[in-house]
Write an enzyme that holds these catalytic residues in place. Sequence first.
Site, PDB file in Angstrom:
ATOM      1  CG  ASP A  64      -0.310  -0.150   2.536  1.00 41.29           C
ATOM      2  OD1 ASP A  64       0.776  -0.745   2.601  1.00 41.29           O
ATOM      3  OD2 ASP A  64      -0.882   0.325   3.541  1.00 41.29           O
ATOM      4  CG  HIS A 268      -1.350   4.354   7.292  1.00 43.83           C
ATOM      5  ND1 HIS A 268      -1.540   3.256   8.100  1.00 43.83           N
ATOM      6  CD2 HIS A 268      -0.831   3.867   6.147  1.00 43.83           C
ATOM      7  CE1 HIS A 268      -1.145   2.172   7.475  1.00 43.83           C
ATOM      8  NE2 HIS A 268      -0.713   2.514   6.270  1.00 43.83           N
TER       9      HIS A 268
END
Length: 303
Positions: A64, A268
Amino acid sequence: MKLTILGCYAATPRTLTNPTSQVLEIKNRLFLIDCGEGTQVQLRKIKLKFSKINNVFISHLHGDHFFGLIGLISTFALLGRTTDLHIYAPKGVKEIIDLQLRLSNSWTNYQLVFHELESKESEVIFEDDKVIVKTIPLKHRIYTNGFLFQEKVGERRLDFNAVKDYEIETCYFQNIKNGKDITLDDGRIIANDKLSLDPVPALSYAFCSDTKYHEGIIPLIENVSVLYHESTFLQSEETLAQKTMHSTAKEAARIALKANAKQLILGHYSTRYDSIDLFKSEAETIFKEVYLADDGKNFEFNF
């Protein structure tokens, strides 16, 4: 100093959210930080010219944070890029990219310059006459770095009223900005601080991606202008944060407070929560200047 968030959510891309990637503009330099899936699509949405990106910084080799890199590299080739692309990333990234290019029989007509990182100590990885970039060693499940971007202190500023009063000729202006005293025709020496003002304060930006709570980074980011710190979980999932080596919003705020950061940006986020506003509310119990990253959001900093 400007920051554009291309993606700021954890783990997987979703319909309306993207994994980590952001663009920092500092001293007219453009830096791409992390490159999750969808990065080049987001770049098109914000209408950023791809050719302006010459330096890419990858924090770690979890998907990611870099699965969008090969796509971006390929698109650069299709667009006819000829300028070198510098990639600062953990050791192994060259092997990964080379394998993808080789097995797909895809090659670039520009040079890929890999700067593979493996030091567990902070080090300077980029420097020119305006900006310096250092690594911030983090604590995650694999080798991970954050990045500290710092403006270099500029020239002193002319005090035009004083220069006019002393009838200083323009040929001496650069010496004044360089900090030198000036000797007049009559022999008088005019101290530089009477002719100039302090430089514009230098700004700094610390990007701290995936990491558990780690006070060891505080000396490296002390007094930073803006701190981006991951906040994957809320404090209610502190045990899960410890297990996965991530941070909570409160822990990010504690780092910001102890580092005396001017501003904190959270990101995040785990998508298990109904609203990212919960992260801001939690962090503000410890640190007041808290902002939320979100996909497509722009920040402009001028202290």
